[in-house]
Design a protein around this motif. Structure first.
Motif, PDB file in Angstrom:
ATOM      1  N   LEU A  48       0.813  -1.215   0.000  1.00 27.45           N
ATOM      2  CA  LEU A  48       0.000   0.000   0.000  1.00 27.45           C
ATOM      3  C   LEU A  48       0.845   1.263   0.000  1.00 27.45           C
ATOM      4  O   LEU A  48       0.500   2.254  -0.653  1.00 27.45           O
ATOM      5  CB  LEU A  48      -0.943   0.008   1.208  1.00 27.45           C
ATOM      6  N   CYS A  51       1.571   2.573  -3.335  1.00 25.60           N
ATOM      7  CA  CYS A  51       0.417   2.859  -4.191  1.00 25.60           C
ATOM      8  C   CYS A  51      -0.392   4.049  -3.691  1.00 25.60           C
ATOM      9  O   CYS A  51      -1.148   4.651  -4.463  1.00 25.60           O
ATOM     10  CB  CYS A  51      -0.499   1.634  -4.270  1.00 25.60           C
ATOM     11  N   GLN A  52      -0.261   4.384  -2.432  1.00 21.78           N
ATOM     12  CA  GLN A  52      -1.065   5.459  -1.857  1.00 21.78           C
ATOM     13  C   GLN A  52      -0.759   6.798  -2.522  1.00 21.78           C
ATOM     14  O   GLN A  52       0.395   7.105  -2.833  1.00 21.78           O
ATOM     15  CB  GLN A  52      -0.814   5.548  -0.347  1.00 21.78           C
ATOM     16  N   THR A  58      -4.641  -1.311 -12.757  1.00 21.40           N
ATOM     17  CA  THR A  58      -4.571  -2.722 -12.389  1.00 21.40           C
ATOM     18  C   THR A  58      -4.700  -3.580 -13.641  1.00 21.40           C
ATOM     19  O   THR A  58      -5.163  -3.116 -14.686  1.00 21.40           O
ATOM     20  CB  THR A  58      -5.681  -3.119 -11.396  1.00 21.40           C
ATOM     21  N   VAL A  83     -14.029   3.873  -1.786  1.00 22.63           N
ATOM     22  CA  VAL A  83     -13.001   3.914  -2.832  1.00 22.63           C
ATOM     23  C   VAL A  83     -12.828   5.347  -3.325  1.00 22.63           C
ATOM     24  O   VAL A  83     -13.779   5.966  -3.808  1.00 22.63           O
ATOM     25  CB  VAL A  83     -13.361   2.991  -4.008  1.00 22.63           C
ATOM     26  N   MET A  96      -5.571   3.882  -4.393  1.00 25.52           N
ATOM     27  CA  MET A  96      -5.658   2.790  -3.413  1.00 25.52           C
ATOM     28  C   MET A  96      -4.988   3.212  -2.109  1.00 25.52           C
ATOM     29  O   MET A  96      -3.771   3.162  -1.970  1.00 25.52           O
ATOM     30  CB  MET A  96      -5.013   1.522  -3.971  1.00 25.52           C
ATOM     31  N   VAL A 101      -9.832  -1.165   0.101  1.00 24.21           N
ATOM     32  CA  VAL A 101      -9.769  -0.976  -1.354  1.00 24.21           C
ATOM     33  C   VAL A 101      -8.918  -2.073  -1.995  1.00 24.21           C
ATOM     34  O   VAL A 101      -9.262  -2.611  -3.052  1.00 24.21           O
ATOM     35  CB  VAL A 101      -9.215   0.422  -1.702  1.00 24.21           C
ATOM     36  N   LEU A 102      -7.819  -2.423  -1.357  1.00 26.85           N
ATOM     37  CA  LEU A 102      -6.956  -3.486  -1.878  1.00 26.85           C
ATOM     38  C   LEU A 102      -7.718  -4.806  -1.982  1.00 26.85           C
ATOM     39  O   LEU A 102      -7.650  -5.504  -3.008  1.00 26.85           O
ATOM     40  CB  LEU A 102      -5.735  -3.643  -0.974  1.00 26.85           C
ATOM     41  N   LEU A 105     -10.385  -4.741  -4.733  1.00 24.76           N
ATOM     42  CA  LEU A 105      -9.762  -4.972  -6.037  1.00 24.76           C
ATOM     43  C   LEU A 105      -9.335  -6.432  -6.187  1.00 24.76           C
ATOM     44  O   LEU A 105      -9.463  -7.020  -7.264  1.00 24.76           O
ATOM     45  CB  LEU A 105      -8.559  -4.049  -6.213  1.00 24.76           C
ATOM     46  N   PHE A 113      -0.719  -4.623  -9.679  1.00 23.50           N
ATOM     47  CA  PHE A 113      -0.952  -3.235  -9.288  1.00 23.50           C
ATOM     48  C   PHE A 113       0.191  -2.374  -9.824  1.00 23.50           C
ATOM     49  O   PHE A 113       1.347  -2.569  -9.449  1.00 23.50           O
ATOM     50  CB  PHE A 113      -1.055  -3.133  -7.765  1.00 23.50           C
TER      51      PHE A 113
END
Length: 296
Positions: A48, A51-52, A58, A83, A96, A101-102, A105, A113
């Motif tokens: 995460l 990705c944050q 994706t 989301v 994300m 959210v992870l 998905l 990702f």
């Protein structure tokens, strides 16, 4: 025909619908959707953070890695209320931010990702990345190439972390201080790429067209560009071995490990032992090299 199963779990106060938990996603590795979601939860403290606050693309495999797949840039509708999204160049990307959210998905069979190389609303890179892309399906020299690039950066006073792509390549990641531009990183990347190609002409190439590379490893510094994406550190990959894009120690590169050695079934134990190798490296100074290049 397998029966359809549907249920709901609550994570961090959010209800997440889970469908077909027994569906095989990586058949050869024996990874079902339920196992995948468990592994994502295990990976989440590491995945995460890379990705944050970034625009997320994706790759979804609704029927597992051997079925049809598609890239998801635009957020699907309808979206759960938890989301977040951000619009960039007309595309409504998912951002994300957290475990719900992870897992949402993951239930949609998003198996890879790929976050943007810049933060939402920014035009500046988050880090510097050099992508070493083999031309051969199996490249026994990939760790040798990574070692050479790492040593070259060291000679410039720049420390870095090698990372398996999770496929066949290796990326060299350099944490940077805010303020460096993509253009400056391309200038620096071109300089390093020219150097290693001149020193090791049988190993590296800057040729962009794959058909013209022969069996050489492509030193890709152009991929690091605004609007581009990178397989996130700790993202799973849709490969038979259920490989995971994994930061490495340079000693492991010297020992010639293989990208497929790191996968969903063993990544948890590795992280418990070694932690996040990328987070351990502070931002590196690049100004001295850029200043030298600007004088040329």
């Amino acid at each position: 025909m397998p029966r359809s199963i549907k249920g709901t779990i609550q994570i961090e106060g959010q209800d997440i619908t889970i469908t077909n938990p027994d569906k095989p996603l990586w058949p050869e590795a024996g990874v079902t959707k339920a196992m995948y979601l468990q592994k994502l939860a295990e990976l989440s403290p590491y995945l995460l953070k890379y990705c944050q606050n970034r625009l997320l693309t994706t790759i979804r495999y609704p029927h597992g890695i051997h079925g049809e797949f598609f890239y998801q840039k635009n957020a699907p509708e309808p979206l759960p209320p938890y989301v977040k999204t951000a619009v960039h160049e007309g595309i409504n990307y998912i951002v994300m931010e957290d475990l719900p959210v992870l897992l949402w998905l993951g239930n949609l069979a998003a198996l890879e990702f790929h976050p943007s190389l810049h933060y939402v609303g920014s035009k500046l890179p988050c880090e510097w990345m050099i992508d070493l892309d083999p031309s051969l399906p199996e490249e026994p020299r990939i760790m040798e190439a990574a070692h050479i690039v790492g040593q070259t950066l060291n000679s410039l006073g720049i420390q870095s972390v090698p990372k398996t792509s999770g496929a066949t390549g290796v990326q060299i990641i350099v944490p940077i201080q805010s303020g460096i531009t993509f253009e400056e990183l391309r200038t620096l990347g071109h300089f390093v790429g020219m150097y290693v190609c001149q020193k090791h002409p049988d190993l590296f190439t800057l040729e962009r067209l794959k058909k013209d590379r022969g069996n050489k490893i492509y030193f890709d510094y152009l991929q690091h560009y605004g609007g581009k994406t990178l397989a996130a550190p700790y993202t799973p990959r849709a490969r038979e071995h259920a490989s995971v894009s994994t930061p490495l120690l340079w000693d492991e590169v010297a020992a010639d490990v293989r990208p497929k050695d790191f996968h969903l079934l063993n990544i948890g134990a590795r992280l418990a032992e070694k932690g996040d190798l990328l987070a351990a490296l502070p931002p590196q100074p690049l100004e001295h090299v850029l200043k030298h290049l600007n004088k040329k």
